[in-house]
Design a protein around this motif. Structure first.
Motif: not given
Length: 325
Positions: A176-188, A216-229
């Motif tokens: 579930t988290f992977g799909v969200g991060a993948a969507a953000a990555l493709l979006h960027d 790399g930047y996008s994944v790092n930023d997304t991981v910070v948010v998802l980890d806090r979630v």
């Protein structure tokens, strides 16, 4: 941050220590805007369907040809330079000024079957005869075979970079988290392609390097948010998922803002003083930081909200390693 530290960083005081924005209130709007923008970027990048770059303005690296940077003693006559090179039947001749009026960048194609070195030498002689004292600061010659290989390798590097990041997120955070991060990555990535298609900036190997950095930047930023979630899902098991996501974004907002602004300051200086060869790289990175921050909040989090999370499974996954019975 302590009081003594805040004295030396007065600008940080502008950031409130605690925020309570309701980001997920307009989740449907964010999702619709992101989807429309991504589809438009894909269409603009691919249309017209002309190899190798479609709607992108590919540079010498990918199209083949010659690039010259030259400096004249007096303000350069761009039309005279264009006429001189066009008379030598060098195909699509592009002449543009950059920096000062004396600095000129020239691109032209190498006629099929001719020796690139002889073509470049003849072009330089013709320019010296017309302009007088000319200093050639940069010369790049790329054959059509090499340019095709560079384009394929560049696309392959982007595909492998995206694939490896997606695989990591999937195993690290779950599907579930992977799909969200993948969507953000493709979006960027797709929006960055769209930026170059809309503006007509040159798409080169420097641009590929910028997009890989954006990944790399996008994944790092997304991981910070998802980890806090994930952490907050364990702490607030009865809180609605939208409220957990809002809380998590608010808790990471100051960190994200400071990191993003620091990067934008450095890249702004690079764009202003780095010259023509680094301008496209700098603009791509600036755009990537902006859309990367946006997608962490309004793409990855929105996808997570729409897909939902099983609280029981999440609590089990988040059990601390050093927990004691």
């Amino acid at each position: 941050m302590s009081k003594s530290e805040s004295r030396w960083w007065p600008l940080i005081k502008l950031l409130p220590s605690k925020t309570n924005f309701r980001f997920m209130r307009f989740a449907k709007v964010y999702g619709a805007v992101s989807l429309i923008a991504t589809i438009a970027a894909v269409i603009l990048t691919l249309y017209p369907l002309t190899p190798p770059c479609g709607g992108l303005n590919c540079g010498v690296d990918f199209r083949g040809g010659t690039l010259l940077e030259l400096t004249t003693k007096t303000p350069a006559d761009l039309s005279k330079i264009r006429e001189t090179l066009s008379a030598r039947q060098l195909g699509d001749v592009q002449v543009q000024a950059f920096g000062s009026p004396m600095d000129v960048m020239v691109r032209f194609e190498t006629p099929e079957g001719q020796n690139p070195a002889l073509v470049v030498g003849g072009a330089k002689q013709a320019l010296v005869a017309v302009l007088g004292d000319v200093q050639f600061k940069r010369t790049e010659v790329v054959g059509p075979k090499v340019s095709g290989e560079l384009f394929r390798n560049g696309v392959l590097a982007l595909a492998l970079g995206i694939g490896m990041m997606m695989t990591y997120i999937w195993f690290r955070f779950g599907l579930t988290f992977g799909v969200g991060a993948a969507a953000a990555l493709l979006h960027d990535v797709l929006l960055t392609f769209g930026l170059f298609a809309v503006t007509g900036m040159e798409f080169s190997l420097n641009t590929v390097a910028a997009i890989l950095t954006i990944i790399g930047y996008s994944v790092n930023d997304t991981v910070v948010v998802l980890d806090r979630v994930r952490e907050n899902l364990r702490k607030y098991k009865r809180m609605p998922l939208a409220d957990v996501i809002d809380l998590s974004i608010n808790e990471t907002l100051s960190r994200t803002a400071i990191t993003g602004v620091t990067g934008l300051m450095a890249l702004g200086v690079l764009a202003a003083f780095g010259g023509e060869s680094l301008f496209g790289f700098s603009i791509a990175m600036i755009f990537g930081i902006v859309v990367g921050t946006y997608s962490s909040f309004f793409v990855a989090a929105v996808v997570l909200l729409w897909l939902g999370v099983k609280r029981g499974d999440e609590a089990e996954v988040l059990k601390p390693v050093d927990a004691r019975p």
